[in-house]
Design an enzyme around this catalytic site. Sequence first.
Site, PDB file in Angstrom:
ATOM      1  N   GLU A  60       0.828  -1.214   0.000  1.00  0.00           N
ATOM      2  CA  GLU A  60       0.000   0.000   0.000  1.00  0.00           C
ATOM      3  C   GLU A  60       0.859   1.260   0.000  1.00  0.00           C
ATOM      4  OE1 GLU A  60      -2.366   0.247   3.568  1.00  0.00           O
ATOM      5  OE2 GLU A  60      -0.849  -0.804   4.728  1.00  0.00           O
ATOM      6  N   HIS A  68     -10.523   5.091   1.541  1.00  0.00           N
ATOM      7  CA  HIS A  68      -9.822   4.351   2.596  1.00  0.00           C
ATOM      8  C   HIS A  68     -10.231   2.873   2.616  1.00  0.00           C
ATOM      9  CE1 HIS A  68      -7.430   5.678   6.385  1.00  0.00           C
ATOM     10  NE2 HIS A  68      -6.884   4.653   5.777  1.00  0.00           N
ATOM     11  N   ARG A  84      -2.921  12.001   6.268  1.00  0.00           N
ATOM     12  CA  ARG A  84      -2.699  11.272   5.015  1.00  0.00           C
ATOM     13  C   ARG A  84      -3.960  11.053   4.195  1.00  0.00           C
ATOM     14  NH1 ARG A  84      -0.731   6.179   5.049  1.00  0.00           N
ATOM     15  NH2 ARG A  84      -1.506   5.737   7.145  1.00  0.00           N
ATOM     16  N   ARG A 102      -5.429   5.902  -1.462  1.00  0.00           N
ATOM     17  CA  ARG A 102      -4.294   4.984  -1.450  1.00  0.00           C
ATOM     18  C   ARG A 102      -4.184   4.260  -2.791  1.00  0.00           C
ATOM     19  NH1 ARG A 102      -4.183   7.449   2.544  1.00  0.00           N
ATOM     20  NH2 ARG A 102      -4.124   6.775   4.726  1.00  0.00           N
TER      21      ARG A 102
END
Lengths: 148, 169
Positions: B123, B158, B134, B138
């Site tokens: 990841e 997420h 953050r 991703r």
Amino acid sequence: MAGTRIDHALPQIIAHPDLAHIWVASSLAVSSTAASAAARSVKAVQAHGWQVAIALPRPEGGSRAAQAEVADALGLREPAERNLDALADQLLDLPESWPGCRALALIVTIDKLDNPGLLRVLSDRSERLLRLDGFQLETVLLTNGTTA
Amino acid sequence: MKLNKPQGLAIIVLIACAVVGFAFVSLTGVANTGPDTSTITGTSASTSTSTSTSTSNNAAATGEQQPPSGLPSCDINDLPATALSVIEDIEAGGPFDYPRNDDGTFGNYEGLLPSESNGYYREYTVETPGLDHRGARRIVTGGDVSEDPDYWFFTEDHYESFCDFTASL
């Protein structure tokens, strides 16, 4: 200030048989409410230099309720309360989200050890935090006398 | 104005052509040549049925092949601009903006990606401008060689949903 070994602060706890950084204290919760057992544990670990997060999931809430309480106790953002991958990801941000903390004890009251996914995530990430950042995260499960 | 017979006939023919042309455009969508304003969509545990059906129908209609993951595909050009530099970093083998987090194992605990052995997925953080953390974006890669992944996935929520893309920069 770094913490000492968590089992020095809480001599009653025993290491989980399979998962590193997971500890079980079955005797602490016996004959007392979960909250008072947690309160006594908090004082003990704080005296040894640990910061503490407490999760008190409802006993009948199931694994997702326990996950949600853990996420809330650690101050994680959504969807960590319902997505284990998000929880695992955000656990690595604990050094930033708990500034100044180098040793964090997560105390969870739990009626039985039936949440292998959550415990495995906590164990894996604790190991990674310790290895990469020197950040100590130890999880103490206060069970209601149920064996591990 | 009074029309003579040839002029009237010509007008009827023109109207007929316009009607036929409008019907053709409506049925084939040929006139839809504007920019693609579709958003990136993914599939999640709670919405996988409807999304998969939609994706399957689209793929069938366009003749596209479903990606091996079974997840909806997304175009690399539709990813956030910050994703492109992350892809470059991955293909270069780092360094990464978040050394503690990036290039670590993605556990796939929720099982939204195809089941693989532990360590297969990795990841990487895709920054969201304006946030002081953050964020939720991703990139997850799959494969034995981290610099040359077999599969690329993007999530903007997420890990609640993913789409599958090809990283051909």
